[in-house]
Design a protein around this motif. Sequence first.
Motif, PDB file in Angstrom:
ATOM      1  N   CYS A  87       0.811  -1.220   0.000  1.00 28.99           N
ATOM      2  CA  CYS A  87       0.000   0.000   0.000  1.00 28.99           C
ATOM      3  C   CYS A  87       0.843   1.267   0.000  1.00 28.99           C
ATOM      4  N   ASP A  88       1.826   1.351   0.890  1.00 29.35           N
ATOM      5  CA  ASP A  88       2.605   2.594   0.965  1.00 29.35           C
ATOM      6  C   ASP A  88       3.928   2.506   0.204  1.00 29.35           C
TER       7      ASP A  88
ATOM      8  N   GLU B  99      -8.999 -11.914  12.055  1.00 27.73           N
ATOM      9  CA  GLU B  99     -10.363 -11.818  12.591  1.00 27.73           C
ATOM     10  C   GLU B  99     -11.091 -10.620  11.957  1.00 27.73           C
ATOM     11  N   GLY B 100     -12.264 -10.306  12.468  1.00 23.00           N
ATOM     12  CA  GLY B 100     -13.000  -9.120  12.012  1.00 23.00           C
ATOM     13  C   GLY B 100     -13.421  -9.233  10.560  1.00 23.00           C
ATOM     14  N   HIS B 101     -13.056  -8.228   9.760  1.00 20.60           N
ATOM     15  CA  HIS B 101     -13.426  -8.220   8.345  1.00 20.60           C
ATOM     16  C   HIS B 101     -12.566  -9.161   7.503  1.00 20.60           C
ATOM     17  N   GLY B 102     -11.543  -9.728   8.095  1.00 23.62           N
ATOM     18  CA  GLY B 102     -10.645 -10.581   7.319  1.00 23.62           C
ATOM     19  C   GLY B 102      -9.683  -9.791   6.458  1.00 23.62           C
ATOM     20  N   ALA B 103      -9.433  -8.557   6.870  1.00 25.02           N
ATOM     21  CA  ALA B 103      -8.581  -7.669   6.078  1.00 25.02           C
ATOM     22  C   ALA B 103      -7.389  -7.226   6.914  1.00 25.02           C
ATOM     23  N   ALA B 104      -6.187  -7.392   6.393  1.00 26.31           N
ATOM     24  CA  ALA B 104      -4.992  -6.965   7.121  1.00 26.31           C
ATOM     25  C   ALA B 104      -4.572  -5.548   6.748  1.00 26.31           C
ATOM     26  N   CYS B 105      -5.030  -5.038   5.608  1.00 22.55           N
ATOM     27  CA  CYS B 105      -4.559  -3.728   5.123  1.00 22.55           C
ATOM     28  C   CYS B 105      -5.489  -2.602   5.569  1.00 22.55           C
ATOM     29  N   HIS B 106      -4.897  -1.455   5.899  1.00 24.65           N
ATOM     30  CA  HIS B 106      -5.698  -0.307   6.350  1.00 24.65           C
ATOM     31  C   HIS B 106      -6.564   0.260   5.222  1.00 24.65           C
ATOM     32  N   THR B 107      -6.313  -0.151   3.972  1.00 28.26           N
ATOM     33  CA  THR B 107      -7.163   0.297   2.857  1.00 28.26           C
ATOM     34  C   THR B 107      -8.449  -0.534   2.781  1.00 28.26           C
ATOM     35  N   GLY B 108      -8.551  -1.558   3.635  1.00 33.57           N
ATOM     36  CA  GLY B 108      -9.739  -2.405   3.655  1.00 33.57           C
ATOM     37  C   GLY B 108      -9.558  -3.721   2.928  1.00 33.57           C
ATOM     38  N   CYS B 112      -1.960  -6.115   1.866  1.00 30.26           N
ATOM     39  CA  CYS B 112      -1.405  -4.829   1.420  1.00 30.26           C
ATOM     40  C   CYS B 112      -0.846  -4.906  -0.005  1.00 30.26           C
ATOM     41  N   PHE B 113      -0.651  -6.131  -0.506  1.00 30.88           N
ATOM     42  CA  PHE B 113       0.010  -6.301  -1.814  1.00 30.88           C
ATOM     43  C   PHE B 113      -1.038  -6.482  -2.909  1.00 30.88           C
ATOM     44  N   TYR B 114      -1.796  -5.415  -3.209  1.00 32.26           N
ATOM     45  CA  TYR B 114      -2.923  -5.500  -4.137  1.00 32.26           C
ATOM     46  C   TYR B 114      -2.601  -4.912  -5.515  1.00 32.26           C
ATOM     47  N   ARG B 115      -1.314  -4.633  -5.753  1.00 35.17           N
ATOM     48  CA  ARG B 115      -0.900  -4.166  -7.078  1.00 35.17           C
ATOM     49  C   ARG B 115       0.368  -4.885  -7.508  1.00 35.17           C
ATOM     50  N   ARG B 116       0.451  -5.203  -8.805  1.00 35.58           N
ATOM     51  CA  ARG B 116       1.649  -5.834  -9.348  1.00 35.58           C
ATOM     52  C   ARG B 116       2.396  -4.846 -10.245  1.00 35.58           C
ATOM     53  N   LEU B 117       3.697  -5.058 -10.362  1.00 39.60           N
ATOM     54  CA  LEU B 117       4.505  -4.232 -11.265  1.00 39.60           C
ATOM     55  C   LEU B 117       4.430  -4.811 -12.674  1.00 39.60           C
ATOM     56  N   ALA B 132     -10.535  -6.566  -3.852  1.00 42.86           N
ATOM     57  CA  ALA B 132     -11.481  -5.515  -3.468  1.00 42.86           C
ATOM     58  C   ALA B 132     -11.453  -5.288  -1.964  1.00 42.86           C
ATOM     59  N   PRO B 133     -11.727  -4.034  -1.522  1.00 39.16           N
ATOM     60  CA  PRO B 133     -11.799  -3.777  -0.084  1.00 39.16           C
ATOM     61  C   PRO B 133     -12.916  -4.598   0.574  1.00 39.16           C
ATOM     62  N   LEU B 134     -12.631  -5.084   1.776  1.00 43.91           N
ATOM     63  CA  LEU B 134     -13.600  -5.866   2.549  1.00 43.91           C
ATOM     64  C   LEU B 134     -14.312  -4.995   3.580  1.00 43.91           C
ATOM     65  N   PHE B 135     -13.789  -3.777   3.787  1.00 47.82           N
ATOM     66  CA  PHE B 135     -14.490  -2.791   4.621  1.00 47.82           C
ATOM     67  C   PHE B 135     -14.113  -1.407   4.120  1.00 47.82           C
ATOM     68  N   ASP B 136     -14.914  -0.416   4.522  1.00 47.98           N
ATOM     69  CA  ASP B 136     -14.629   0.959   4.136  1.00 47.98           C
ATOM     70  C   ASP B 136     -13.835   1.619   5.254  1.00 47.98           C
ATOM     71  N   PRO B 137     -12.574   1.988   4.966  1.00 47.97           N
ATOM     72  CA  PRO B 137     -11.741   2.565   6.027  1.00 47.97           C
ATOM     73  C   PRO B 137     -12.400   3.752   6.718  1.00 47.97           C
ATOM     74  N   LYS B 138     -13.213   4.514   5.988  1.00 47.96           N
ATOM     75  CA  LYS B 138     -13.863   5.685   6.604  1.00 47.96           C
ATOM     76  C   LYS B 138     -14.777   5.269   7.757  1.00 47.96           C
ATOM     77  N   ASP B 139     -15.384   4.091   7.618  1.00 49.49           N
ATOM     78  CA  ASP B 139     -16.282   3.622   8.679  1.00 49.49           C
ATOM     79  C   ASP B 139     -15.515   3.177   9.920  1.00 49.49           C
ATOM     80  N   VAL B 140     -14.240   2.862   9.725  1.00 48.90           N
ATOM     81  CA  VAL B 140     -13.472   2.249  10.807  1.00 48.90           C
ATOM     82  C   VAL B 140     -12.524   3.237  11.480  1.00 48.90           C
ATOM     83  N   TYR B 141     -11.865   4.065  10.658  1.00 54.56           N
ATOM     84  CA  TYR B 141     -10.785   4.892  11.215  1.00 54.56           C
ATOM     85  C   TYR B 141     -11.167   6.347  11.447  1.00 54.56           C
ATOM     86  N   ASP B 142     -12.253   6.837  10.794  1.00 50.74           N
ATOM     87  CA  ASP B 142     -12.530   8.283  10.866  1.00 50.74           C
ATOM     88  C   ASP B 142     -13.626   8.633  11.855  1.00 50.74           C
ATOM     89  N   LYS B 143     -13.980   7.650  12.681  1.00 46.04           N
ATOM     90  CA  LYS B 143     -15.071   7.934  13.620  1.00 46.04           C
ATOM     91  C   LYS B 143     -14.623   8.906  14.697  1.00 46.04           C
TER      92      LYS B 143
END
Lengths: 143, 143
Positions: A87-88, B99-108, B112-117, B132-143
């Motif tokens: 990501c970063d 656990e939780g959403h099953g997502a390790a990346c803060h982008t949801g 974190c390795f969701y792009r290839r060169l 694809a994101p499994l959660f919306d980061p805005k719902d989780v981090y911006d509260k």
Amino acid sequence: MGDTNANEREEGTALLPRFDKEGLVTAIVVDSTSLEPLMLAHMNAEALERTLQTGEAHFWSRSRSKLWHKGATSGNVLKVEEIRIDCDQDALWVSVAIEGHGAACHTGRKSCFYRRLVSDESGARLEPTGDAPLFDPKDVYDK
Amino acid sequence: MGDTNANEREEGTALLPRFDKEGLVTAIVVDSTSLEPLMLAHMNAEALERTLQTGEAHFWSRSRSKLWHKGATSGNVLKVEEIRIDCDQDALWVSVAIEGHGAACHTGRKSCFYRRLVSDESGARLEPTGDAPLFDPKDVYDK
């Protein structure tokens, strides 16, 4: 992490590696078939460029302070099948097929991760996973 | 690498982590079932100790300069199934179930390795793998 630059780095299609103050990004090298982690190494801009140009993994050797064409001595060249970035953009996931003896570790084993941690009330120690050397390092490195 | 200390570190059963000058080792975090790399992070001695004690991955956050119980905010706690260490004991392979959403990346996303060169004569760029994101980061981090 909410600024435009971070968003472009995280969601864009531009390769914008975030090299650390020593000019390096970390590379997780995995077996392209099993995804088993093989080793962890570092790339500077030149190592990444050589890797992309040649299809063989190049790193920056921090202990020897020089560009390192992995396998040049041992024959265990790493043929790159895919590179991903996180990501970063400060870490790479490099999927490879190992040539030569099929060993990525200088101890002769396929993977550098040949011991697991076990811990109990007396503390933590290491336990071999049973991965056996595929070559004798003395035959390869001490000539 | 031929001295007794290096040999004990490489072939022995004692946990002798080689922390860098900032007191950190690098941790490759992978899905314990698929071995897919999820993220790269760092542990200091305290983070490793807490991880072993609790069975949940703790790291040292370099950006926030504090101990980081991964998932404490998002719910995406990493339950540790196995930890391995590499030959020279400066890198860990941490196998986890998310656990939780099953997502390790803060982008949801899961990883974190969701792009290839991809690279050609015009240079290198990134291509989404389609994760694809499994959660919306805005719902989780911006509260």
